[in-house]
Write a protein that holds these residues in place. Sequence first.
Motif, PDB file in Angstrom:
ATOM      1  N   SER A 103      14.433 -24.287  -8.303  1.00 32.61           N
ATOM      2  CA  SER A 103      15.111 -23.060  -7.848  1.00 32.61           C
ATOM      3  C   SER A 103      14.894 -22.832  -6.361  1.00 32.61           C
ATOM      4  N   ASN A 104      13.726 -23.241  -5.848  1.00 33.74           N
ATOM      5  CA  ASN A 104      13.419 -23.085  -4.423  1.00 33.74           C
ATOM      6  C   ASN A 104      13.858 -24.285  -3.597  1.00 33.74           C
ATOM      7  N   GLY A 105      14.514 -25.256  -4.237  1.00 31.99           N
ATOM      8  CA  GLY A 105      14.981 -26.430  -3.513  1.00 31.99           C
ATOM      9  C   GLY A 105      13.898 -27.420  -3.161  1.00 31.99           C
ATOM     10  N   ASP A 106      12.710 -27.276  -3.757  1.00 34.01           N
ATOM     11  CA  ASP A 106      11.587 -28.169  -3.467  1.00 34.01           C
ATOM     12  C   ASP A 106      11.586 -29.312  -4.487  1.00 34.01           C
ATOM     13  N   PHE A 107      12.408 -30.328  -4.234  1.00 28.12           N
ATOM     14  CA  PHE A 107      12.521 -31.412  -5.197  1.00 28.12           C
ATOM     15  C   PHE A 107      11.328 -32.363  -5.142  1.00 28.12           C
ATOM     16  N   SER A 108      10.694 -32.482  -3.995  1.00 24.93           N
ATOM     17  CA  SER A 108       9.485 -33.317  -3.925  1.00 24.93           C
ATOM     18  C   SER A 108       8.365 -32.691  -4.745  1.00 24.93           C
ATOM     19  N   GLY A 109       8.260 -31.354  -4.712  1.00 24.81           N
ATOM     20  CA  GLY A 109       7.262 -30.676  -5.543  1.00 24.81           C
ATOM     21  C   GLY A 109       7.570 -30.821  -7.021  1.00 24.81           C
ATOM     22  N   ALA A 110       8.865 -30.748  -7.369  1.00 23.14           N
ATOM     23  CA  ALA A 110       9.252 -30.932  -8.769  1.00 23.14           C
ATOM     24  C   ALA A 110       8.924 -32.346  -9.230  1.00 23.14           C
ATOM     25  N   TYR A 111       9.175 -33.319  -8.339  1.00 20.76           N
ATOM     26  CA  TYR A 111       8.878 -34.713  -8.688  1.00 20.76           C
ATOM     27  C   TYR A 111       7.370 -34.893  -8.901  1.00 20.76           C
ATOM     28  N   SER A 112       6.568 -34.393  -7.978  1.00 24.39           N
ATOM     29  CA  SER A 112       5.105 -34.549  -8.074  1.00 24.39           C
ATOM     30  C   SER A 112       4.571 -33.866  -9.327  1.00 24.39           C
ATOM     31  N   HIS A 113       5.086 -32.661  -9.597  1.00 26.03           N
ATOM     32  CA  HIS A 113       4.618 -31.948 -10.786  1.00 26.03           C
ATOM     33  C   HIS A 113       4.984 -32.702 -12.061  1.00 26.03           C
ATOM     34  N   THR A 114       6.207 -33.225 -12.108  1.00 25.69           N
ATOM     35  CA  THR A 114       6.647 -33.941 -13.306  1.00 25.69           C
ATOM     36  C   THR A 114       5.793 -35.178 -13.554  1.00 25.69           C
ATOM     37  N   VAL A 115       5.551 -35.959 -12.490  1.00 24.24           N
ATOM     38  CA  VAL A 115       4.738 -37.165 -12.636  1.00 24.24           C
ATOM     39  C   VAL A 115       3.301 -36.811 -13.029  1.00 24.24           C
ATOM     40  N   GLY A 116       2.717 -35.871 -12.324  1.00 28.03           N
ATOM     41  CA  GLY A 116       1.324 -35.509 -12.604  1.00 28.03           C
ATOM     42  C   GLY A 116       1.146 -34.923 -13.990  1.00 28.03           C
ATOM     43  N   TYR A 117       2.052 -34.026 -14.369  1.00 27.31           N
ATOM     44  CA  TYR A 117       1.964 -33.387 -15.682  1.00 27.31           C
ATOM     45  C   TYR A 117       2.085 -34.429 -16.793  1.00 27.31           C
ATOM     46  N   SER A 118       3.050 -35.329 -16.644  1.00 24.24           N
ATOM     47  CA  SER A 118       3.255 -36.355 -17.669  1.00 24.24           C
ATOM     48  C   SER A 118       2.072 -37.307 -17.748  1.00 24.24           C
ATOM     49  N   LEU A 119       1.542 -37.693 -16.573  1.00 23.12           N
ATOM     50  CA  LEU A 119       0.430 -38.649 -16.576  1.00 23.12           C
ATOM     51  C   LEU A 119      -0.831 -38.068 -17.207  1.00 23.12           C
ATOM     52  N   ILE A 120      -1.079 -36.800 -17.021  1.00 21.27           N
ATOM     53  CA  ILE A 120      -2.279 -36.179 -17.609  1.00 21.27           C
ATOM     54  C   ILE A 120      -2.250 -36.326 -19.129  1.00 21.27           C
ATOM     55  N   PHE A 121      -1.121 -35.952 -19.741  1.00 21.11           N
ATOM     56  CA  PHE A 121      -1.035 -36.035 -21.199  1.00 21.11           C
ATOM     57  C   PHE A 121      -0.910 -37.481 -21.664  1.00 21.11           C
ATOM     58  N   LEU A 122      -0.252 -38.303 -20.867  1.00 16.78           N
ATOM     59  CA  LEU A 122      -0.068 -39.693 -21.262  1.00 16.78           C
ATOM     60  C   LEU A 122      -1.394 -40.458 -21.256  1.00 16.78           C
ATOM     61  N   VAL A 123      -2.188 -40.266 -20.203  1.00 13.38           N
ATOM     62  CA  VAL A 123      -3.498 -40.927 -20.136  1.00 13.38           C
ATOM     63  C   VAL A 123      -4.402 -40.411 -21.253  1.00 13.38           C
ATOM     64  N   SER A 124      -4.347 -39.113 -21.522  1.00 13.87           N
ATOM     65  CA  SER A 124      -5.145 -38.555 -22.619  1.00 13.87           C
ATOM     66  C   SER A 124      -4.737 -39.177 -23.948  1.00 13.87           C
ATOM     67  N   SER A 125      -3.428 -39.334 -24.153  1.00 14.49           N
ATOM     68  CA  SER A 125      -2.937 -39.938 -25.394  1.00 14.49           C
ATOM     69  C   SER A 125      -3.418 -41.375 -25.528  1.00 14.49           C
ATOM     70  N   CYS A 126      -3.370 -42.126 -24.431  1.00 16.19           N
ATOM     71  CA  CYS A 126      -3.791 -43.532 -24.467  1.00 16.19           C
ATOM     72  C   CYS A 126      -5.297 -43.658 -24.688  1.00 16.19           C
ATOM     73  N   LEU A 127      -6.079 -42.800 -24.053  1.00 16.80           N
ATOM     74  CA  LEU A 127      -7.534 -42.852 -24.221  1.00 16.80           C
ATOM     75  C   LEU A 127      -7.937 -42.568 -25.667  1.00 16.80           C
ATOM     76  N   LEU A 128      -7.222 -41.652 -26.304  1.00 17.49           N
ATOM     77  CA  LEU A 128      -7.508 -41.370 -27.712  1.00 17.49           C
ATOM     78  C   LEU A 128      -7.270 -42.592 -28.580  1.00 17.49           C
ATOM     79  N   VAL A 129      -6.175 -43.310 -28.325  1.00 17.72           N
ATOM     80  CA  VAL A 129      -5.863 -44.488 -29.129  1.00 17.72           C
ATOM     81  C   VAL A 129      -6.829 -45.630 -28.824  1.00 17.72           C
TER      82      VAL A 129
END
Length: 828
Positions: A103-129
């Motif tokens: 909404s604020n036109g900050d697409f680099s922030g949206a990109y960073s948030h999307t990658v970081g948010y996904s990686l946190i849960f993804l790494v947690s999921s992999c560590l559990l397995v």
Amino acid sequence: MNSRRFSVKKMALKSTFGFTTVNHNYTEAERQILNSYHSLEYLPPHSKVYRNWLQQQPARLDWDRWLMMAIIGFSVGILGFLLHQIIDIIAEGKWHLTQHYISNGDFSGAYSHTVGYSLIFLVSSCLLVLYQPAAAGSGIPEIIGFLNGTRIKDIFKMQTLIVKFLSCAFAVGCGMPVGYEGPMIHLGSLVAAGVSQFKSATFECTLPFFSRFRNSEDRRNFISAGAAAGIASAFGAPVGGLLFAMEEVSSFWKNKLSFQVFFCCMIATFTTDILNSSFHGFKYKGDFGLFKPKFISRDLMAVNVIAVFPAILLGILGGLLGSGFTHLNLVFARSRKKFMSGIKGKNTARLIRLRQTSSTPVSCVYSETGDPDSHDRNVCTATNSSDSNTEVNIQFYTYNMTEYRVQDNNGTVRVYRNGSYSELATLFYGTGEQAVYHLYSKNTHKQFGYTSMAAMLVIYFVMSCWSAGTYLSCGIVVPMLLIGGLYGRMTGRLLVDQFGIQTHKYWAWMDPGAFALLGSVSFFAGVTRLTISLTVIMVEITNDIHQLLLIMISIMVAKWTGDLLTHPLYHALLEVKCIPFLTPEPILMKMDGSVLNLDLFTTQDAMTHPVKTVNIFASVHSIAKLLLGNTHGGFPVVKSLGENLENTFCGEISRLELRNLMTRPELFIMKSDFSATVRMPHVSDIMHPHFRLSKKSPHLATDELLQQYMNEPLYCDYYVNLSPYINDSGVCVQQHFSLQRAYILFRTMGLRQMTVVNHTNQVVGTISRKDLMGFSIEERLERLLINPPRKLSRSVVLALKKNYGGRKSERLKEEDEDQSQGTENNNQ
């Protein structure tokens, strides 16, 4: 020599690709893994111990079995509800902050948030397995293998249940191209395996309830019910869950079990749906008890007979793409397996697996966040006109939305949107279910363009194949629906562009949303080869009964096309994982493509000999030597009936039973006290479940105890009377018994092994699960032609020459060339 090499390469290529006319050729390393699995009996052993235990059970009707089915269904339904709510929380958490950046036109922030948010849960999921590897993948091949009669380590442990649940929620919620429907089948089986026994090995506790279900037959039936309840809870399709368990998962079925599993699926679906109707992300939203289909088809439309031709076309396309999807899955799986086999350090292997998993979201995150300069925009569209292009509730991922309500002279209120959205981000950013929902929407003919759907198709096709083999608890059911929906909707869009948006009822079937549904079922059938259950599931989740005939046509054409190219995906994964599996009927193909009739051959052509047997009155020393000398899961029990009748078959006994007997010195009898009238052991004190399932001593301690029995001469004079513990109903067949019928008998009764006897009932061989697998039968029949142990009938010789004669001549020619080459080298 060159023709021989070419033939071998050609056969290897077919086996790698998975052609159904060729059995998988296992390498030596794969055969070692295959031989490490032990088989399970479907029926409990019919021993005196079992009969005594059976007599002690209180007489009752089957009300407790129905109660257990209800408990399993309710438990699986609650688990499905919790999983769905956690996924919604994680998915919405990613969207809310990203929406703020966009909404604020900050697409680099949206990109960073999307990658970081996904990686946190993804790494947690992999560590559990990585902590509990048995939770990796969907678990469907393992459940199929177990219900087929193979013991698989750790798939029903409490740790596996917890890791499977959390890993699946994290992986699906963070936006990975995976689904949770596959893991729900494993989770349902896990719940059923634990609840039905009312005991836990993890917590080392046993409750005094439902003890009569602690046998192999009831446990496996409840696990089948749990798998059906898992699919019913995930899809909201109770009838589809029942049919899925019958068609794909379970190898043993009874009519009575059908009604009980149907009841279990009904309870699971009711529990999940009634809770999901009122909660979203654990927030109460009202509408308690308002059941809705998983993918709503708001506008049902009549089906024209002309639609049969596009349905057939989509079926062919689904079979081709489904076979390619299966092949790509196998390529990734075998490449990973080969690469990881060269990694020595355990920690290094874990880091590599973690890196493989975490690379997936980075590969497709650009598509998720959307491109603000994309030309895939639909601006200012009417949402309730016949020429509408987009859904009313479409997500706008790039620009703020403004609505204008305009009332015309007739009093009709039209809603106009001023804004734009990224089609690719609309499909990519949410969960797979949300994307499928968009694709199935009707009267939205131009909501998605070719560019966005083609890009999504290519990326999701590759990424879902890659993700399926990573160390995540995830399935590919939703990705299969999504991939098929994409090319199906592209087909519908092509017809719309060619003939325009049709409003007349005769041509209204020409809707991209309707073709998306047909594309989904065609791809699903092309990958899994499901037919009846898939048809019912798709009708149940869409509530679109008008499409039933087209769905059936697409599924059957896709199945026929796929069967010409590859094995079904789950059965192919059983081969990759080296899990022994017996198909309903043996299929061996001749060189000309016809099926080789195994009625031409006998059990002695496939049996293993010589046989390790145990005497019904065996010394402790001989039993210890037998257990330490091999790893067989069971042994034929023999006794002597006189001269030349020393090896007479009288039953079977499993390895676990013998090991348990060796920990009971009170059952040992001195040779000096041994006579024909020796007293029978007091078996009434040995409860059947304790005797069958107890592992009082760890394997290492038991091995040390067996070594002690072997080393001390004293135990040569101690004997054990095995008669109360052997399976008196162990199956044996004559050595001239038909191999085809022996296979059907073995598979139908769920045997661990089948003993082969001669005309005087002397044991001459055994047939195990591995002996009846396709590659093993082929090797033994080829060996029968090259080096026959007996005189073969003319029909057998002709059948063998027709199928293996070319291989024999090539092999003999190769051996002659090798000998001549060796002679030349010696002369030099």
